[in-house]
Design an enzyme around this catalytic site. Sequence first.
Site, PDB file in Angstrom:
ATOM      1  CE  LYS A   1     -20.205  44.131  77.940  1.00 65.12           C
ATOM      2  NZ  LYS A   1     -19.703  45.197  77.081  1.00 65.12           N
TER       3      LYS A   1
ATOM      4  CE  LYS B   1     -21.685  37.152  73.690  1.00 61.55           C
ATOM      5  NZ  LYS B   1     -22.164  38.486  73.513  1.00 61.55           N
TER       6      LYS B   1
ATOM      7  CE  LYS C   1     -10.436  38.722  72.953  1.00 61.42           C
ATOM      8  NZ  LYS C   1      -9.059  38.410  72.755  1.00 61.42           N
TER       9      LYS C   1
HETATM   10  P1  TYM Z   1     -17.935  44.098  70.254  1.00 58.69           P
HETATM   11  O1  TYM Z   1     -16.651  44.838  70.221  1.00 58.69           O
HETATM   12  O2  TYM Z   1     -18.291  43.354  71.501  1.00 58.69           O
HETATM   13  O3  TYM Z   1     -17.968  43.028  69.092  1.00 58.69           O
HETATM   14  C1  TYM Z   1     -17.686  43.381  67.747  1.00 58.69           C
HETATM   15  C2  TYM Z   1     -18.603  42.608  66.827  1.00 58.69           C
HETATM   16  O4  TYM Z   1     -18.409  41.198  66.963  1.00 58.69           O
HETATM   17  C3  TYM Z   1     -19.666  40.553  67.080  1.00 58.69           C
HETATM   18  N1  TYM Z   1     -19.506  39.316  67.868  1.00 58.69           N
HETATM   19  C4  TYM Z   1     -19.938  38.102  67.493  1.00 58.69           C
HETATM   20  N2  TYM Z   1     -20.582  37.688  66.379  1.00 58.69           N
HETATM   21  C5  TYM Z   1     -20.869  36.368  66.293  1.00 58.69           C
HETATM   22  N3  TYM Z   1     -20.528  35.458  67.240  1.00 58.69           N
HETATM   23  C6  TYM Z   1     -19.888  35.822  68.358  1.00 58.69           C
HETATM   24  N4  TYM Z   1     -19.551  34.906  69.283  1.00 58.69           N
HETATM   25  C7  TYM Z   1     -19.567  37.206  68.531  1.00 58.69           C
HETATM   26  N5  TYM Z   1     -18.940  37.914  69.502  1.00 58.69           N
HETATM   27  C8  TYM Z   1     -18.919  39.201  69.081  1.00 58.69           C
HETATM   28  C9  TYM Z   1     -20.545  41.570  67.790  1.00 58.69           C
HETATM   29  O5  TYM Z   1     -21.916  41.288  67.581  1.00 58.69           O
HETATM   30  C10 TYM Z   1     -20.092  42.858  67.138  1.00 58.69           C
HETATM   31  O6  TYM Z   1     -20.787  43.081  65.930  1.00 58.69           O
HETATM   32  N6  TYM Z   1     -21.456  47.494  71.103  1.00 58.69           N
HETATM   33  C11 TYM Z   1     -20.577  46.980  70.075  1.00 58.69           C
HETATM   34  C12 TYM Z   1     -19.675  48.017  69.451  1.00 58.69           C
HETATM   35  C13 TYM Z   1     -20.352  49.223  68.890  1.00 58.69           C
HETATM   36  C14 TYM Z   1     -21.147  49.292  67.710  1.00 58.69           C
HETATM   37  C15 TYM Z   1     -21.521  50.655  67.569  1.00 58.69           C
HETATM   38  C16 TYM Z   1     -21.588  48.347  66.794  1.00 58.69           C
HETATM   39  C17 TYM Z   1     -20.278  50.485  69.382  1.00 58.69           C
HETATM   40  N7  TYM Z   1     -20.979  51.351  68.577  1.00 58.69           N
HETATM   41  C18 TYM Z   1     -22.315  51.075  66.491  1.00 58.69           C
HETATM   42  C19 TYM Z   1     -22.389  48.773  65.736  1.00 58.69           C
HETATM   43  C20 TYM Z   1     -22.760  50.127  65.597  1.00 58.69           C
HETATM   44  C21 TYM Z   1     -19.701  45.923  70.696  1.00 58.69           C
HETATM   45  O7  TYM Z   1     -19.434  45.933  71.872  1.00 58.69           O
HETATM   46  O8  TYM Z   1     -19.144  45.063  69.834  1.00 58.69           O
END
Ligand code: TYM
Length: 332
Positions: free
Chosen positions: A112, A195, A198
């Site tokens: 990022k 993957k 966005k």
């Molecule tokens: P975020 O908001 O980017 O994504 C939310 C969830 O979607 C999953 N994901 C995917 N899974 C499979 N294939 C894909 N192409 C794909 N794109 C996204 C992500 O793995 C995620 O589970 N850091 C985290 C948010 C967070 C969090 C936490 C998660 C903050 N605190 C505590 C767990 C526990 C995030 O940015 O997810």
Amino acid sequence: RPRVLSGIQPTAGSFHLGNYLGAVRQWVALQETHDAFYMVVDLHAITVPQDPAELRANTRLAAAQLLAAGLDPERCTLFVQSHVPEHAQLAWIMNCLTGFGEASRMTQFKDKSAKQGADRASVGLFTYPILQVADILLYQANEVPVGEDQRQHIELTRDLAERFNGRFGQTFTSPKPYILKETAKIYDLQDPSIKMSKSASTPKGLINLLDDPKATAKKVKSAVTDTDTVIRFDPEAKPGVSNLLTIYSTLTGKPIAELETDYEGKMYGALKTDLAEVMVEFVTPFRERTQQYLDDPETLDSILAKGAEKARAVAAETLAHAYDRVGFLPAK
Ligand code: TYM
């Protein structure tokens, strides 16, 4: 009941298919068997610049989509991260336990910040994974349902839990990632080597759940496959077709082997046409339900207020324990 915790960013507006299949779908299932805490992570969202009005709207929109996907406030605790101040408070302690080099090795930050230019990336983006550590440890979560891209952050959580416990005495549960092999990584429809996301996907490669279902059907029909014609699950040799089979199988509950038999001797076009229909059947009611929650912001806000209250009760207890362990003088 074992406890699960997970979070999703509100930044994106519509969730995409990877968010749903990789994470949210599991959240819905786990509320039946686990003591489940799920949140919209607005504190994480501001690690990159956000328009205030949009952030507020997107936070409600994220909560509405989680409810539309099947989260039930009677079965799980759904809340907004900034409503529970303990997240930022525990994050500070965790910041102080993390090595600078250790934080520098987080690959998501590297990706990022490279995109933004290192000088423009915020310190918040750098410590983003450490806030996530605090999110998880506050609830003493046993498992964290996420996609593959979050694995490194869960490993950091385990390291910091064990470090804190080793230094100050047993305080935190060390969590395990809950990552389903089949849907750990959903790929871009136009470029199945990356993957779905966005930031990296082109509009044609990305399925936004709230888009017009017709546009979604079109994207599925123009998904990249290969020059071969055999419909077979083989992620190495046939990543495009395998991704479509994964999506199809997960949305319909049909095992992949069964799909392979059904489509034996058929063309890719047949598979894509059918999957387009499956997708339309999924997103159409999802959009409607999301809109219903958005049309009634009072109900939505009251669900989130109750969630925050339940979450705070747990978080405050853990934080108080951690404060005591660290050696902070009690306030009274
Ligand atoms: P975020 O908001 O980017 O994504 C939310 C969830 O979607 C999953 N994901 C995917 N899974 C499979 N294939 C894909 N192409 C794909 N794109 C996204 C992500 O793995 C995620 O589970 N850091 C985290 C948010 C967070 C969090 C936490 C998660 C903050 N605190 C505590 C767990 C526990 C995030 O940015 O997810």
